[in-house]
Design an enzyme around this catalytic site. Structure first.
Site, PDB file in Angstrom:
ATOM      1  N   GLU A 176      52.882  45.192  34.891  1.00 20.17           N
ATOM      2  CA  GLU A 176      52.464  46.052  35.178  1.00 20.17           C
ATOM      3  C   GLU A 176      54.322  47.115  35.843  1.00 20.17           C
ATOM      4  O   GLU A 176      54.925  46.117  35.397  1.00 20.17           O
ATOM      5  CB  GLU A 176      50.946  46.421  37.029  1.00 20.17           C
ATOM      6  CG  GLU A 176      50.265  46.125  36.096  1.00 20.17           C
ATOM      7  CD  GLU A 176      48.971  46.574  37.485  1.00 20.17           C
ATOM      8  OE1 GLU A 176      49.808  46.892  38.595  1.00 20.17           O
ATOM      9  OE2 GLU A 176      48.569  45.698  37.153  1.00 20.17           O
ATOM     10  N   ASP A 183      43.210  45.900  40.179  1.00 25.69           N
ATOM     11  CA  ASP A 183      44.148  44.889  40.980  1.00 25.69           C
ATOM     12  C   ASP A 183      43.097  44.454  42.294  1.00 25.69           C
ATOM     13  O   ASP A 183      43.840  43.858  43.273  1.00 25.69           O
ATOM     14  CB  ASP A 183      45.273  45.877  41.609  1.00 25.69           C
ATOM     15  CG  ASP A 183      45.992  46.396  40.093  1.00 25.69           C
ATOM     16  OD1 ASP A 183      45.843  45.776  39.409  1.00 25.69           O
ATOM     17  OD2 ASP A 183      46.172  47.532  40.281  1.00 25.69           O
ATOM     18  N   HIS A 211      34.572  52.642  47.244  1.00 28.01           N
ATOM     19  CA  HIS A 211      35.605  53.080  47.919  1.00 28.01           C
ATOM     20  C   HIS A 211      36.441  54.049  46.956  1.00 28.01           C
ATOM     21  O   HIS A 211      37.456  54.371  46.471  1.00 28.01           O
ATOM     22  CB  HIS A 211      37.274  51.512  47.238  1.00 28.01           C
ATOM     23  CG  HIS A 211      36.378  50.388  47.968  1.00 28.01           C
ATOM     24  ND1 HIS A 211      35.114  50.340  49.045  1.00 28.01           N
ATOM     25  CD2 HIS A 211      37.756  49.410  48.509  1.00 28.01           C
ATOM     26  CE1 HIS A 211      35.521  49.130  49.388  1.00 28.01           C
ATOM     27  NE2 HIS A 211      37.294  49.219  49.747  1.00 28.01           N
TER      28      HIS A 211
HETATM   29  P1  FAD Z   1      31.667  53.947  45.047  1.00 29.08           P
HETATM   30  O1  FAD Z   1      33.279  54.503  45.405  1.00 29.08           O
HETATM   31  O2  FAD Z   1      31.047  53.480  45.573  1.00 29.08           O
HETATM   32  O3  FAD Z   1      31.238  54.974  43.744  1.00 29.08           O
HETATM   33  C1  FAD Z   1      32.114  55.319  42.433  1.00 29.08           C
HETATM   34  C2  FAD Z   1      31.744  56.387  41.423  1.00 29.08           C
HETATM   35  O4  FAD Z   1      30.451  55.415  40.747  1.00 29.08           O
HETATM   36  C3  FAD Z   1      30.439  57.373  42.549  1.00 29.08           C
HETATM   37  O5  FAD Z   1      30.366  58.516  42.027  1.00 29.08           O
HETATM   38  C4  FAD Z   1      29.281  56.703  42.130  1.00 29.08           C
HETATM   39  O6  FAD Z   1      28.120  57.210  42.839  1.00 29.08           O
HETATM   40  C5  FAD Z   1      28.845  55.555  41.126  1.00 29.08           C
HETATM   41  N1  FAD Z   1      28.589  54.319  41.165  1.00 29.08           N
HETATM   42  C6  FAD Z   1      28.409  53.419  41.517  1.00 29.08           C
HETATM   43  N2  FAD Z   1      28.216  52.889  41.266  1.00 29.08           N
HETATM   44  C7  FAD Z   1      27.106  52.740  40.184  1.00 29.08           C
HETATM   45  C8  FAD Z   1      26.419  52.153  39.934  1.00 29.08           C
HETATM   46  N3  FAD Z   1      25.447  50.783  39.938  1.00 29.08           N
HETATM   47  N4  FAD Z   1      25.688  53.367  38.584  1.00 29.08           N
HETATM   48  C9  FAD Z   1      26.148  54.181  37.812  1.00 29.08           C
HETATM   49  N5  FAD Z   1      26.817  55.120  39.231  1.00 29.08           N
HETATM   50  C10 FAD Z   1      27.718  54.000  40.127  1.00 29.08           C
HETATM   51  N6  FAD Z   1      40.982  51.290  40.000  1.00 29.08           N
HETATM   52  C11 FAD Z   1      40.979  50.694  38.510  1.00 29.08           C
HETATM   53  O7  FAD Z   1      40.319  50.748  37.631  1.00 29.08           O
HETATM   54  N7  FAD Z   1      41.352  49.447  38.983  1.00 29.08           N
HETATM   55  C12 FAD Z   1      42.673  49.183  40.093  1.00 29.08           C
HETATM   56  O8  FAD Z   1      43.557  48.283  40.147  1.00 29.08           O
HETATM   57  C13 FAD Z   1      41.776  49.920  41.206  1.00 29.08           C
HETATM   58  N8  FAD Z   1      42.351  49.473  42.315  1.00 29.08           N
HETATM   59  C14 FAD Z   1      41.897  49.617  43.487  1.00 29.08           C
HETATM   60  C15 FAD Z   1      42.379  49.376  44.834  1.00 29.08           C
HETATM   61  C16 FAD Z   1      41.612  50.074  46.241  1.00 29.08           C
HETATM   62  C17 FAD Z   1      41.674  48.998  47.124  1.00 29.08           C
HETATM   63  C18 FAD Z   1      40.539  50.797  45.904  1.00 29.08           C
HETATM   64  C19 FAD Z   1      40.068  51.532  47.571  1.00 29.08           C
HETATM   65  C20 FAD Z   1      40.617  51.387  44.420  1.00 29.08           C
HETATM   66  C21 FAD Z   1      40.801  50.521  43.831  1.00 29.08           C
HETATM   67  N9  FAD Z   1      40.397  51.163  42.580  1.00 29.08           N
HETATM   68  C22 FAD Z   1      41.261  50.947  41.156  1.00 29.08           C
HETATM   69  C23 FAD Z   1      39.706  52.270  42.301  1.00 29.08           C
HETATM   70  C24 FAD Z   1      37.512  51.569  42.466  1.00 29.08           C
HETATM   71  O9  FAD Z   1      37.964  51.303  40.886  1.00 29.08           O
HETATM   72  C25 FAD Z   1      37.257  53.254  42.082  1.00 29.08           C
HETATM   73  O10 FAD Z   1      36.950  54.118  43.714  1.00 29.08           O
HETATM   74  C26 FAD Z   1      35.545  52.790  42.049  1.00 29.08           C
HETATM   75  O11 FAD Z   1      34.492  53.600  41.928  1.00 29.08           O
HETATM   76  C27 FAD Z   1      34.962  52.047  43.281  1.00 29.08           C
HETATM   77  O12 FAD Z   1      34.039  50.979  43.038  1.00 29.08           O
HETATM   78  P2  FAD Z   1      32.878  51.014  44.420  1.00 29.08           P
HETATM   79  O13 FAD Z   1      32.432  50.219  43.499  1.00 29.08           O
HETATM   80  O14 FAD Z   1      33.976  50.968  45.796  1.00 29.08           O
HETATM   81  O15 FAD Z   1      32.509  52.512  44.318  1.00 29.08           O
END
Ligand code: FAD
Length: 531
Positions: free
Chosen positions: A280, A164, A94
């Site tokens: 918020e 969120d 994400h």
């Molecule tokens: P990924 O996109 O898969 O990874 C993000 C980064 O973390 C990459 O660099 C990856 O290599 C690294 N990573 C992933 N897993 C690990 C692991 N296990 N160990 C070490 N590194 C790792 N953020 C907020 O803080 N608050 C919010 O309310 C919020 N709402 C969101 C709503 C939506 C619809 C979306 C799309 C995003 C939102 N986000 C929010 C942002 C979100 O927290 C970040 O995009 C987060 O990185 C997404 O998590 P993911 O698991 O998809 O990570």
């Protein structure tokens, strides 16, 4: 047999493409063979992210680990090879700007491995383990927060600090910070972790906490995946509330709106009965959004007459607050809410209240996701921009951006809420402005190919650049949240006085720069003379 052939092909491709000198049979002997996938579906999924801003970055293969040891063995192989190949952990993908991607490397797919097509061995990552007495839960790094919640609720417990949206992985949000309306009270998610298991860029599996390997612990939290792959996190829990009173009130005056928000977050040390559990807010700059927003939250019997609230048709601000409660305390919640609302200065006719189960409140964005998906509006480019703005400059930001650059068009929600800096551990890698209170401003916009210029990706991307330029010229020292930079100097400036430590620990824990290269902070080292 076919799988074996495919895997050998994948490994040979790795060798040819990056000059890896590891013999394919060596990888097979490491026991990772059944988890390395070149299934086109897996590779395609790992080549994209939620942002859809950059072209697909296909990895050479996708690894589906079932344990910390699987991850450690694999990273060790990558580190030990003469030329090296990059390894990027991917949670739920994400990210916006390819942060979890790695072209010509291997993606370690942390989330979804429980049902992933690469799990030919049938082995799966561990389920969450709740420790009710101690009030914490041990979870796999790829676990989605929605599943963490489901597991802990079985014991009447829940994590304290949220995002969120719950379809994000634990490792992904802990690599950033993890913030929502509870952060003013409990701090970000990275302030609510007791212990981590982390696989370093050398393939070592370390347990870290305040007491053990503490430098690693703090570096990994907010560390953008640069120091290691989080395979287990121990997350703090509290008794789970049952219901939530969710309230929205409107303002047409920005300074009254922010004074009320700041007042509410200043109550963080008060007893639970004397503060909200969630604070918020969002900005309303165009009529289209007002209509959507009304239909999703407000009762059709109680329509918002925007023209009566703001006859000038200017920008409106919505404060969003929530109070958690247990059915046994339902009788006092009205009174508690009433006495808090009395201290606020919103437009009198603009109180909109709803009451819902705690889980439905936490999972609210998923409902919006389903709606958008059904209209084909979820899988579109998302040129999101998230900024931390110092409190002292938020009025300048309002004038220049909400009332200026945005020009009455939004193309998506714009969140704005203040956060207390003293709830953040300064030893973590997360970067925030240098003031006691700062605001999250999240421009969560979607680009649409519908012929309207103001909805186009190019228009929104240019507008983001304009906002950053404006801040720079106006002396508004913002810090990007979920940062995206492409030059070394920008990263050095972003980390400021944390950069030297960040760099030193990178050299210690991931000296070949093979981890999370999609963040574009360090260039992978590819030298035959390395070892
Ligand atoms: P990924 O996109 O898969 O990874 C993000 C980064 O973390 C990459 O660099 C990856 O290599 C690294 N990573 C992933 N897993 C690990 C692991 N296990 N160990 C070490 N590194 C790792 N953020 C907020 O803080 N608050 C919010 O309310 C919020 N709402 C969101 C709503 C939506 C619809 C979306 C799309 C995003 C939102 N986000 C929010 C942002 C979100 O927290 C970040 O995009 C987060 O990185 C997404 O998590 P993911 O698991 O998809 O990570």
């Amino acid at each position: 047999m076919a799988t074996k052939l495919l895997l050998t092909f994948a490994i040979c491709r790795l060798i040819v493409t990056v000059g890896l000198t590891l013999d394919p049979t060596e990888l097979l002997l490491l026991g990772v063979d059944a988890q390395l996938s070149v299934d086109p579906t897996d590779v395609k999924a790992a080549s994209l992210d939620f942002g859809l801003l950059i072209g697909a970055q296909p990895p050479l293969a996708v690894m589906h680990p079932a344990s910390s040891q699987d991850v450690a063995q694999f990273v060790k192989a990558a580190y030990g090879s003469n030329f090296g190949f990059t390894v990027s952990a991917r949670g739920h993908g994400h990210s916006i700007n390819g942060q979890a991607q790695t072209a010509n490397g291997v993606v370690v797919q942390m989330s979804g491995s429980k049902g992933g097509s690469g799990m030919a061995s049938g082995r799966k990552p561990p389920h969450p383990r709740v420790w009710p007495q101690e009030r914490f839960v041990d979870v796999w790094g790829g676990e989605l927060w929605i599943d963490v919640l489901r597991s802990t609720l079985q014991h009447g417990l829940a994590p304290k600090s949220w995002t969120d949206y719950l379809y994000l992985s634990v490792g992904g949000t802990l690599s950033n910070a993890g913030i929502s309306g509870q952060a003013f009270n409990h701090g970000p998610q990275i302030s609510n972790v007791h212990e981590l298991d982390v696989v370093t860029g050398k393939g070592e599996l370390l347990t870290c906490s305040e007491e053990q390997n503490s430098e690693m612990f703090h570096a990994v939290l907010g560390g953008l995946g640069q120091f290691g792959i989080i395979t287990r996190a121990r997350i703090s829990l509290e008794p789970a509330p049952q219901r939530v009173r969710w309230i929205r009130v409107l303002y047409s005056n920005f300074s009254i709106f922010t004074s009320d928000q700041e007042y509410l977050i200043s109550l963080h040390e008060q007893p639970a009965s004397q503060k909200f559990d969630y604070v918020e807010g969002f900005v309303i700059v165009d009529e289209g959004l007002i209509n959507n927003w009304r239909s999703s939250f407000f009762s059709p019997h109680n329509p918002v007459k925007i023209s009566s609230l703001d006859p000038n048709g200017g920008v409106l601000y919505c404060l969003e607050i929530a109070k958690n409660y247990h059915e046994s305390t339902a009788s006092t919640v009205d009174q508690e809410v009433e006495s808090l609302l009395k201290k606020l200065n919103f437009i009198p006719a603009s109180v909109f209240t709803t009451d819902l189960p705690y889980v439905d409140f936490l999972d609210r964005v998923h409902k919006a996701e389903l709606k958008l998906r059904s209209k084909g509006l979820w899988e579109v480019p998302h040129p999101w921009l998230n900024l931390f703005v110092p409190k002292s400059k938020i009025a300048d930001f309002d004038k220049g951006v909400f009332k200026g650059i945005l020009g009455n068009k939004t193309s998506g929600p714009i969140l704005i809420y203040p956060i207390n800096k003293n709830k953040w551990d300064h030893r973590s890698s997360a970067v925030t402005p240098d003031e006691d209170v700062f605001y999250l401003v999240a421009l969560l916009r979607s680009a649409l190919d519908n012929g309207e210029e103001t909805h186009s990706l190019e228009y929104l991307t240019n507008q983001n650049r304009q906002i950053l330029r404006f801040c720079d010229e106006a002396g508004i020292t913002v810090k990007q949240y979920l940062p995206h930079y492409t030059t070394h100097q920008e990263w050095v400036d972003h980390f400021g006085n944390k950069w030297d430590r960040f760099y030193r620990l990178k050299m210690e824990f991931d000296p070949r720069h093979i981890l999370a290269s999609g963040q574009q902070i360090f260039t992978p080292t590819n030298m035959a003379s390395w070892r």
